[in-house]
Design a protein around this motif. Structure first.
Motif, mmCIF file in Angstrom:
data_model
loop_
_atom_site.group_PDB
_atom_site.id
_atom_site.type_symbol
_atom_site.label_atom_id
_atom_site.label_comp_id
_atom_site.label_asym_id
_atom_site.label_seq_id
_atom_site.Cartn_x
_atom_site.Cartn_y
_atom_site.Cartn_z
ATOM 1 N N LYS A 594 0.817 -1.197 -0.030
ATOM 2 C CA LYS A 594 0.121 0.076 0.252
ATOM 3 C C LYS A 594 1.047 1.289 0.040
ATOM 4 O O LYS A 594 0.770 2.278 -0.657
ATOM 5 N N CYS A 595 1.953 1.246 0.759
ATOM 6 C CA CYS A 595 2.812 2.496 0.950
ATOM 7 C C CYS A 595 3.587 2.681 -0.407
ATOM 8 O O CYS A 595 3.643 3.650 -0.907
ATOM 9 N N HIS A 596 3.864 1.432 -1.077
ATOM 10 C CA HIS A 596 4.489 1.486 -2.332
ATOM 11 C C HIS A 596 3.573 2.404 -3.382
ATOM 12 O O HIS A 596 4.149 3.226 -4.080
ATOM 13 N N LEU A 597 2.398 1.837 -3.462
ATOM 14 C CA LEU A 597 1.495 2.434 -4.209
ATOM 15 C C LEU A 597 1.126 4.074 -4.185
ATOM 16 O O LEU A 597 1.073 4.919 -4.926
ATOM 17 N N LYS A 598 1.231 4.178 -2.632
ATOM 18 C CA LYS A 598 0.998 5.668 -2.189
ATOM 19 C C LYS A 598 2.131 6.458 -2.680
ATOM 20 O O LYS A 598 1.975 7.615 -3.096
ATOM 21 N N LEU A 599 3.539 6.078 -2.491
ATOM 22 C CA LEU A 599 4.458 6.928 -2.633
ATOM 23 C C LEU A 599 4.540 7.109 -4.424
ATOM 24 O O LEU A 599 4.727 8.040 -4.757
ATOM 25 N N CYS A 600 4.529 6.232 -5.077
ATOM 26 C CA CYS A 600 4.277 6.262 -6.382
ATOM 27 C C CYS A 600 3.315 7.564 -6.897
ATOM 28 O O CYS A 600 3.714 8.154 -7.812
ATOM 29 N N LYS A 601 2.293 7.400 -6.483
ATOM 30 C CA LYS A 601 1.293 8.169 -6.761
ATOM 31 C C LYS A 601 1.659 9.741 -6.458
ATOM 32 O O LYS A 601 1.420 10.843 -7.069
ATOM 33 N N GLU A 602 2.156 9.943 -5.287
ATOM 34 C CA GLU A 602 2.754 11.230 -4.869
ATOM 35 C C GLU A 602 3.907 11.763 -5.528
ATOM 36 O O GLU A 602 3.977 12.857 -6.109
ATOM 37 N N ILE A 603 4.608 11.076 -5.958
ATOM 38 C CA ILE A 603 5.813 11.213 -7.069
ATOM 39 C C ILE A 603 5.393 11.606 -8.244
ATOM 40 O O ILE A 603 5.612 12.372 -9.052
ATOM 41 N N ARG A 604 4.357 10.884 -8.849
ATOM 42 C CA ARG A 604 3.552 10.961 -10.131
ATOM 43 C C ARG A 604 3.248 12.440 -10.225
ATOM 44 O O ARG A 604 3.435 13.025 -11.323
ATOM 45 N N LYS A 605 2.768 12.980 -9.035
ATOM 46 C CA LYS A 605 2.177 14.409 -8.983
ATOM 47 C C LYS A 605 3.368 15.495 -9.623
ATOM 48 O O LYS A 605 2.949 16.399 -10.167
ATOM 49 N N GLU A 606 4.459 15.254 -9.200
ATOM 50 C CA GLU A 606 5.684 16.122 -9.698
ATOM 51 C C GLU A 606 6.672 15.610 -10.791
ATOM 52 O O GLU A 606 7.781 15.874 -10.853
ATOM 53 N N CYS A 607 6.032 14.401 -11.387
ATOM 54 C CA CYS A 607 7.030 13.781 -12.072
ATOM 55 C C CYS A 607 7.617 14.565 -13.319
ATOM 56 O O CYS A 607 8.869 14.501 -13.685
ATOM 57 N N ILE A 608 6.748 15.692 -13.709
ATOM 58 C CA ILE A 608 7.291 16.633 -14.827
ATOM 59 C C ILE A 608 8.308 17.626 -14.103
ATOM 60 O O ILE A 608 9.611 17.565 -14.850
ATOM 61 N N PRO A 609 8.255 18.292 -13.177
ATOM 62 C CA PRO A 609 9.094 19.028 -12.687
ATOM 63 C C PRO A 609 10.497 18.267 -12.054
ATOM 64 O O PRO A 609 11.620 18.680 -12.404
ATOM 65 N N LEU A 610 10.379 16.994 -11.624
ATOM 66 C CA LEU A 610 11.229 16.245 -11.314
ATOM 67 C C LEU A 610 12.294 15.856 -12.430
ATOM 68 O O LEU A 610 13.520 15.724 -12.463
ATOM 69 N N VAL A 611 11.558 15.566 -13.616
ATOM 70 C CA VAL A 611 12.347 15.169 -14.867
ATOM 71 C C VAL A 611 13.014 16.425 -15.591
ATOM 72 O O VAL A 611 14.420 16.513 -15.970
ATOM 73 N N ASP A 612 12.184 17.400 -15.697
ATOM 74 C CA ASP A 612 12.774 18.887 -15.924
ATOM 75 C C ASP A 612 14.014 19.110 -15.236
ATOM 76 O O ASP A 612 14.961 19.930 -15.988
ATOM 77 N N SER A 613 14.260 18.676 -14.036
ATOM 78 C CA SER A 613 15.329 19.297 -13.102
ATOM 79 C C SER A 613 16.691 18.600 -13.757
ATOM 80 O O SER A 613 17.745 19.172 -13.497
ATOM 81 N N TRP A 614 16.459 17.757 -14.407
ATOM 82 C CA TRP A 614 17.635 17.049 -15.124
ATOM 83 C C TRP A 614 18.391 17.828 -15.947
ATOM 84 O O TRP A 614 19.495 17.661 -16.394
ATOM 85 N N GLY A 615 17.425 18.784 -16.587
ATOM 86 C CA GLY A 615 18.086 19.781 -17.707
ATOM 87 C C GLY A 615 18.437 19.182 -19.012
ATOM 88 O O GLY A 615 18.817 19.885 -19.636
#
Ligand SMILES: Cc1cc2nc3c(=O)[nH]c(=O)nc-3n(C[C@H](O)[C@H](O)[C@H](O)COP(=O)(O)OP(=O)(O)OC[C@H]3O[C@@H](n4cnc5c(N)ncnc54)[C@H](O)[C@@H]3O)c2cc1C
Length: 660
Positions: A594-615
């Motif tokens: 359950k925790c795995h799914l929840k964390l994936c969902k949280e990170i998904r919300k910011e996935c674009i800023p997270l990959v943009d940050s690699w530049g």
């Protein structure tokens, strides 16, 4: 939704109404995703690349490549080049790069340019790596000061182009089986380098095909008819002006490969090639003029140059995973599919596959910097304090072997998850994924096959365990084994609350427990066997390989401070191993999932800023579907229209089709 996006939405509705054609929603989707950032993307970019200065230099380097026609692939899409065209383009890039080495005054920018070129072209990367690292470092680690001084300037300026000849047609992983000989001739004070059999042919050697002028080759050293051990020898392969092979050297290219076609991997056969005795690398073992062999006190040092090669795979993982995940995440947020035209990234099966990959790329970037700094520090000791240098080798060897194997396998997994996440479009070479898979394929094998390397880590772990069992303390990456008694006494997990799973110390403890338990079980299994040592090892090989992986991943967690999702992913992925030992209850397993799914969902919300940050700029990504602005379909179709031979009547029409 922000005012800006409401306005954009209205504009689209009006446009659709007027043109009666649905417009692309990608730009709005990505703009919305970017609004979700809870952090400053620029600051994250600095953090990811280690410093503001380096991150900015990297962006400058991307621009230099984009603007310099000698550095980038020109005259068509890079994925349409033929093998000879790619070879020539790669050599042109290196030529320009070496020119810039002299003219670029800022060393940080030049360093960033090397890194950026490596990201832009894996063939460039490998060619430069073979000469500037494998060849140059071999002189540093295996050569005497005189040998180093005599060659290094020509190597770094590419007047000598070096290759690293270890692998043979018959042997590679089992290096003691190598057949190429270096026989000492006392009369002339020379070594005779010879390939006595077909299987002694050196093979796969980067740049040996048509480029390298010199090699350092590992050979069986023979004096007075006696084999004394393997050593490295400097042998000239080609005339530096004409490119013609030297007398006694036969060499050629290995031809088509499914990746990295800009580099000429080749084969070499030596027929009684004479070299001066002083061409043997003599920092550790020596042969004097009278033919006396003084063996190295530390034979393992012969392969120490490969430690750096293995660690470079981690840098490669950041670049490759970073680029393909940027493409897949942007596409996943632009692509809409389903009854309500959902963003495919919102499907649970989609983000659960990709988010651990994004998280792992952050973890790997931190670990890589840390471990490469450590190795650079250790390498300096080779010049100042040889004993200290040697004392660090076993631990760094085990870490680098294990990490190289575990992370390169994980890289394959990331690439495959990305490929499957992009539907049919991943199959188009123009979207960069197929090329990345082809280029990456070699890293699980080159520099030492993963299955072989990871067993070396397991062996080190078991050896350290034995020392602890005899009351000794161990240090370095295996220090956790000192607490094995205490770990042994806890047989069940104390996990009771989901919040504990978000505490990295807690998850690290669970992973450490698993690692210790498996060492314990395997050591007992090996000890209780009545078979010979090798048979016993082989009977337990699958578990030993898993143990090597656990040790390597545990190392990444222990060195990383904030890796929640990656930690939970690793535990979730190893659930069957925990269950095998009855460590978790059914409820605990459910909590972890359950925790795995929840964390994936949280990170998904910011996935674009997270990959943009690699530049990674669009130019570097070379993939229309990964475009920053989200206008991916226009870019993709434009690419198809510009592709060679994709429109019009083909020649076969006249020859065949019309005659049916
Ligand atoms: C593109 C490319 C570039 C390369 N560049 C160079 C270079 O510049 N210089 C150089 O010297 N070499 C180079 N190599 C060679 C590379 O280092 C070897 O391919 C590698 O060491 C593996 O050797 P092998 O291919 O002979 O496989 P093998 O050793 O024959 O292994 C084959 C398979 O057998 C299994 N295996 C073997 N031994 C064991 C074991 N003990 N336990 C369990 N399983 C085992 C593994 O699954 C392995 O994949 C390159 C290779 C490639 C593909």
């Amino acid at each position: 939704m922000s005012k800006k996006n409401i306005a954009l939405d209205r504009l689209l509705t009006i446009q659709n109404h007027i043109s009666n054609q649905p417009q692309q929603t990608g730009p709005i989707d990505l703009a919305r995703e970017r609004e979700n950032a809870s952090f400053n993307v620029k600051h994250m970019n600095w953090l990811f690349w280690g410093s503001k200065e380096f991150a900015e230099a990297l962006q400058d380097a991307f621009l230099i490549i984009q603007r310099d026609p000698e550095l980038h692939f020109s005259g068509g899409h890079p994925f349409d080049l033929t093998r000879p065209e790619e070879r020539e383009a790669t050599m042109k890039q290196i030529f320009r790069y070496i020119q810039l080495k002299k003219s670029l005054k800022d060393p940080l920018l030049f360093k960033a340019l090397g890194v950026a070129m490596g990201m832009y072209s894996e063939s460039f990367n490998m060619k430069v790596y073979v000469n500037d690292y494998l060849m140059a470092q071999s002189f540093k680690l295996f050569g005497t000061t005189e040998q180093y001084d005599a060659y290094i300037n020509d190597i770094v300026n590419w007047k000598i182009i070096g290759c690293f000849a270890m692998t043979e047609l018959g042997h590679s992983s089992f290096l003691r089986g190598l057949e190429t000989t270096a026989t000492y001739d006392r009369e002339t004070d020379e070594f005779i380098i010879h390939s006595p059999t077909l299987t002694a042919t050196k093979i796969w050697i980067g740049m040996a095909g048509q480029t390298a002028t010199h090699t350092i080759a590992i050979c069986q050293t023979i004096i007075d008819g006696k084999k004394c051990g393997t050593n490295w020898f400097i042998v000239q392969l080609r005339d530096q002006k004409t490119g013609k092979l030297m007398p006694g050297v036969t060499a050629g290219d290995v031809g088509a490969k499914y990746g990295r076609n800009g580099i000429d991997n080749g084969w070499i056969q030596f027929s009684h090639v004479r070299i001066p005795r002083t061409n043997m690398m003599m920092k550790w073992s020596k042969v004097d003029k009278g033919g006396e062999y003084i063996p190295s006190a530390f034979p393992a040092v012969s392969y120490s140059v490969l430690i750096g090669e293995r660690l470079s795979v981690l840098s490669g993982a950041i670049s490759t995973c970073g680029q393909v995940l940027t493409i897949a995440c942007r596409y996943g947020c632009v692509r809409r599919q389903g009854a309500n035209e959902e963003q495919i990234m919102d499907y649970q099966s989609h983000y659960v596959r990709l988010m651990p990959c994004v998280a792992s790329t952050y973890v790997i970037s931190v670990i890589t910097r840390m471990i490469i700094n450590k190795w650079e520090g250790i390498m300096k000791l080779a010049q100042t304090s040889q004993e200290e240098f040697i004392s660090y080798l076993p631990d760094i060897h085990a870490i680098s072997s294990g990490l190289k194997a575990a992370i390169s396998w994980w890289g394959c997994e990331v690439l495959e998850r990305v490929r499957r996440s992009m539907g049919g479009y991943a199959y188009s070479s123009y979207n960069g994924i197929g090329g990345a898979i082809g280029d990456w394929g070699v890293v699980t094998t080159g520099g030492g096959d993963n299955f072989v390397l990871i067993q070396q880590s397991a062996r080190y772990l078991l050896g350290s365990f034995k020392q602890v069992s005899h009351g000794k303390k161990v240090t370095g990456s295996v220090e956790f084994l000192n607490d094995i008694q205490q770990i042994r006494s806890s047989t069940k997990s104390i996990l009771s609350d989901e919040r504990q799973l978000l505490n990295l110390d807690f998850t690290l403890d669970m992973y450490t427990w698993l690692c210790c338990k498996k060492v314990d079980v395997l050591a007992a299994s090996l000890d209780s066997s009545t078979e010979g040592e090798e048979t016993t090892w082989n009977e337990n090989q699958v578990d030993l390989i898993k143990l090597g992986e656990l040790y390597s991943y545990r190392f990444t967690l222990s060195e990383y401070i904030k890796g929640s999702l990656w930690a939970i992913h690793l535990i979730n992925d190893s659930l069957y191993l925990f269950l095998e030992e009855e460590y978790f209850s059914k409820e605990q397993v459910k909590m972890i999932k359950k925790c795995h799914l929840k964390l994936c969902k949280e990170i998904r919300k910011e996935c674009i800023p997270l990959v943009d940050s690699w530049g990674f700029s669009d130019f570097m990504l070379k993939a229309p579907l990964g475009k920053y602005d989200g206008d991916v379909y226009t870019a993709y179709l434009d690419t198809l229209k510009a592709a060679p031979n994709c429109m019009g009547i083909p020649d076969y029409w006249e020859k065949y089709v019309k005659n049916f």
